[in-house]
Design an enzyme around this catalytic site. Structure first.
Site, PDB file in Angstrom:
ATOM      1  N   ARG A  24       0.484  -1.263  -0.245  1.00  0.00           N
ATOM      2  CA  ARG A  24      -0.387  -0.312   0.079  1.00  0.00           C
ATOM      3  C   ARG A  24       0.883   1.020   0.112  1.00  0.00           C
ATOM      4  NH1 ARG A  24      -1.611   1.282   6.195  1.00  0.00           N
ATOM      5  NH2 ARG A  24       0.730   0.156   7.179  1.00  0.00           N
ATOM      6  N   LYS A 162      11.801  -1.123   2.994  1.00  0.00           N
ATOM      7  CA  LYS A 162      10.641  -2.211   2.451  1.00  0.00           C
ATOM      8  C   LYS A 162      10.853  -2.685   1.070  1.00  0.00           C
ATOM      9  CE  LYS A 162       7.696  -0.998   6.074  1.00  0.00           C
ATOM     10  NZ  LYS A 162       7.206  -1.669   6.217  1.00  0.00           N
ATOM     11  N   ASP A 243       6.569 -10.737  10.952  1.00  0.00           N
ATOM     12  CA  ASP A 243       5.790  -9.626  11.806  1.00  0.00           C
ATOM     13  C   ASP A 243       4.129 -10.373  11.272  1.00  0.00           C
ATOM     14  OD1 ASP A 243       4.510  -7.586  12.202  1.00  0.00           O
ATOM     15  OD2 ASP A 243       5.405  -6.104  10.373  1.00  0.00           O
ATOM     16  N   CYS A 295       5.475  -0.781  15.458  1.00  0.00           N
ATOM     17  CA  CYS A 295       4.366   0.089  15.153  1.00  0.00           C
ATOM     18  C   CYS A 295       3.852  -0.541  13.452  1.00  0.00           C
ATOM     19  CB  CYS A 295       4.487   1.475  15.854  1.00  0.00           C
ATOM     20  SG  CYS A 295       5.373   2.483  15.310  1.00  0.00           S
TER      21      CYS A 295
HETATM   22 MG    MG Z   1       6.713  -5.267   8.542  1.00  0.00          MG
END
Ligand code: MG
Length: 365
Positions: A24, A162, A243, A295
């Site tokens: 996203r 990322k 995660d 978070c």
């Molecule tokens: Mg992650």
């Protein structure tokens, strides 16, 4: 100190740069703020973002869940009965982890205020400073290198990069960033479920062979693919972190027993709040498995709560990924936790130490 009301507000804060993952792109933080009022005048604050793709929670579902399933059971309860209250929250409804986390954060804020101490001390104490990484969003290589260099200049010595869109291109990204920041910053890779198990092993081995040392690789394959996580963990030297594959204590036990990951990423929103995050940290410590505290796109209210947990459980939470507040254009929250780029410092103010929250749009529900 008895609960008299629970109110809701929306908090919107624009981000400095768009936050881009394999899943996203987001331009602003848009979270539900939960305000728990008491008969003593003390106020507890909680917060939750919508993370539909990860936990299934939306802004609307968070408000509705708290309003209809939790609030009626919580009004009149005495804050001193913390364990009873967290059991009510956890037993009020299946899943809906973000809603549970938001309310628990406000309750723990009040519980610590009741005893006049910062939350981390109530949770067992610790050294009230942390050092966080910063997220480098997925983008063109030149842009990612530029963002990485800027972060290093600001004093960040760990970058959470990322990736997860096209594994070949991802390796080019990593090589370029590594060349630019070598010796100045460590690289954590977050593939956000974007790779296949075989592709990940291939790619990570080739990085390892070329001498590029990653601190860890996070969630290389789909959340439910624990066999894939295990396959990678067994075959690469780079530590693998779960995660999206790890939510509450039960999943963490399964992951650890399967040896499907080397590290567990704890997030209050996935765990369903502080009580569960503490359980996960204690389970991981029992097995000697390190944790990261992370978070979602959250502001200083819920990220403060995560920081307090990280300090109190620093025996096993050795990695900190709490960059939410530093991704924002400004911090609307005046609270007991200071977020100054990579440095997080907790003051001695009681609870979460929240003095004010600017730009709250109260919801009439
Ligand atoms: Mg992650």
């Amino acid at each position: 100190m008895k609960i008299t009301d629970i109110r809701f507000a929306l908090l919107e804060v624009p981000l400095k740069t768009p936050f881009k993952t394999a899943l996203r792109t987001v331009n602003e933080i848009k979270d539900i703020i939960v305000i728990v009022e008491t008969d003593s005048g003390h106020i507890g604050y909680g917060e939750a973002p919508a993370t539909a793709a990860i936990t299934g929670d939306t802004l609307g579902s968070i408000v509705e869940t708290i309003k209809s399933e939790m609030k009626p059971r919580l009004i009149g309860r005495d804050i001193s009965n913390l364990n009873e209250i967290t059991e009510i929250i956890q037993g009020s409804i299946m899943k809906n982890y973000n809603a549970k986390a938001a309310v628990e954060i406000a309750i723990y804020d009040l519980f610590a205020q009741l005893y006049g101490a910062p939350l981390y001390k109530i949770l067992g104490g610790g050294e009230p400073t942390l050092s966080t990484d910063i997220t480098i969003s997925i983008d063109y290589i030149d842009k990612m290198v530029e963002d990485s260099l800027k972060a290093v200049e600001l004093g960040f010595d760990i970058l959470k990069v990322k990736v997860g869109k096209d594994i070949g291109l991802d390796m080019d990204r990593v090589r370029a960033i590594d060349a630019a920041v070598k010796g100045k910053a460590l690289i954590r890779l977050d593939a956000n479920q974007g790779w296949t198990a075989k592709g990940a092993v291939n790619a990570l081995r080739s990085l390892e062979d070329s001498g590029i040392i990653l601190e860890l690789v996070e969630q290389p394959v789909r959340a439910e693919d624990l066999d894939g996580m295990k396959y990678i963990t067994e075959r690469v030297v780079t530590p693998v972190m779960a995660d999206e594959s790890s939510f509450g204590p039960r999943e963490v036990i399964e992951l650890i027993k399967m040896r499907a990951a080397d590290i567990i990423n704890i997030k209050l929103m996935k765990a369903g709040g502080i009580s569960k995050a503490i359980k996960i940290a204690d389970i991981a410590a029992t097995y000697g498995v390190e944790c990261m505290i992370g978070c979602m796109l959250e502001s200083s209210i819920s990220v403060s709560a995560a920081a307090h947990v990280a300090v109190a459980k620093s025996n096993i939470i050795t990695k900190v990924d709490l960059d939410g507040p530093s991704l924002c254009q400004y911090d609307p929250v005046v609270c007991g936790v200071k977020f100054n780029n990579s440095e997080i410092t907790i003051s001695d103010s009681p609870g979460l130490g929240i003095k004010s929250v600017k730009n709250l749009q109260f919801l009439d529900v």
